[in-house]
Design an enzyme around this catalytic site. Structure first.
Site, mmCIF file in Angstrom:
data_model
loop_
_atom_site.group_PDB
_atom_site.id
_atom_site.type_symbol
_atom_site.label_atom_id
_atom_site.label_comp_id
_atom_site.label_asym_id
_atom_site.label_seq_id
_atom_site.Cartn_x
_atom_site.Cartn_y
_atom_site.Cartn_z
ATOM 1 N N ASP A 1 16.993 -7.321 54.489
ATOM 2 C CA ASP A 1 16.908 -8.868 54.558
ATOM 3 C C ASP A 1 15.883 -9.388 53.615
ATOM 4 O O ASP A 1 14.992 -8.653 53.463
ATOM 5 C CB ASP A 1 16.815 -9.259 55.777
ATOM 6 C CG ASP A 1 16.909 -10.787 55.973
ATOM 7 O OD1 ASP A 1 18.126 -11.421 55.766
ATOM 8 O OD2 ASP A 1 16.147 -11.515 56.437
ATOM 9 N N THR A 2 16.266 -10.425 52.985
ATOM 10 C CA THR A 2 15.547 -11.186 51.914
ATOM 11 C C THR A 2 15.537 -12.571 52.212
ATOM 12 O O THR A 2 16.513 -12.949 52.115
ATOM 13 C CB THR A 2 15.794 -10.615 50.524
ATOM 14 O OG1 THR A 2 15.669 -9.128 50.095
ATOM 15 C CG2 THR A 2 15.031 -11.380 49.415
#
Length: 212
Positions: A70-71
């Site tokens: 996830d970013t």
């Protein structure tokens, strides 16, 4: 076998650059920050949840490993997710204009009996953006579906005045940290050029229209 639990074509492209074979799992994980949850904890939790959801789909596969990531873009302790619409994208870019923000990328790798995670935090500085630049960029459609309403590898590259950290991490998968994580699980990495860097003949083959 390694599996990538992600719907992102950018993550698939980045992971392929490490020269590993992998399958792709389409997982759907709620991405909702809890009240008072620190941004890094939130990104870690979502990455772990994606990997865990993917593992549930391949539990019967011997030796299955699942990678989830996830970013998120963070400014003033606020997590900038994907814009809801064009107006939301404009508002995000106006706030990022002329300021530095953090991009937090977490990567989780899980198997039936083991789990590990790495986090990469980068700082990105944006030059001041005028309304015409923002409007033209939003009209291109690129900001939609991207955390913080921009893609550093795309049209927004011209907005970046400074980068401290991982370029691939800002794209969505920090390759240095991911390669180390994979090696820790006994997965050897190699080298695979992006299609755009594989030479003119490769590019021609990729983009040639079908004659069927």
């Amino acid at each position: 076998m390694l599996h990538l639990a992600s719907q992102s074509p950018r993550r698939r492209e980045l992971l392929a650059r490490l020269g590993v074979e992998f399958g792709v799992l389409d997982v759907d994980v709620p991405e909702q920050r809890q009240p008072g949850e620190p941004p890094e904890d939130y990104v870690r939790r979502v990455a772990r949840a994606k990997a865990g959801a993917g593992l549930l789909e391949v539990m019967t596969v011997p030796g299955a490993l699942v990678l989830g990531a996830d970013t998120e873009v963070v400014l003033d302790d606020e997590v900038f997710g994907k814009p809801r619409d064009a107006a939301d994208a404009v508002a995000m870019l106006r706030r990022l204009s002329g300021r530095s923000h953090e991009v937090i990328s977490a990567v989780s790798l899980v198997s039936a009996g083991r789990e590990a995670q790495v986090v990469c935090i980068s700082r990105v500085g944006f030059a001041p953006l005028d309304d015409d630049d923002i409007a033209a960029y939003v009209a291109s459609g690129e900001p939609m579906g991207r955390a913080g309403a921009y893609a550093i590898q795309g049209g927004a590259e011209r907005f970046v005045s400074r980068l401290e950290g991982s370029y691939s991490g800002v794209m969505g998968l920090p390759l240095h940290e991911t390669a180390a994580l994979l090696r820790g699980f006994g997965i050897a990495t190699g080298f695979a050029l992006p299609a755009s860097a594989a030479g003119p003949q490769a590019a021609m083959t990729t983009t040639a229209p079908s004659r069927e």
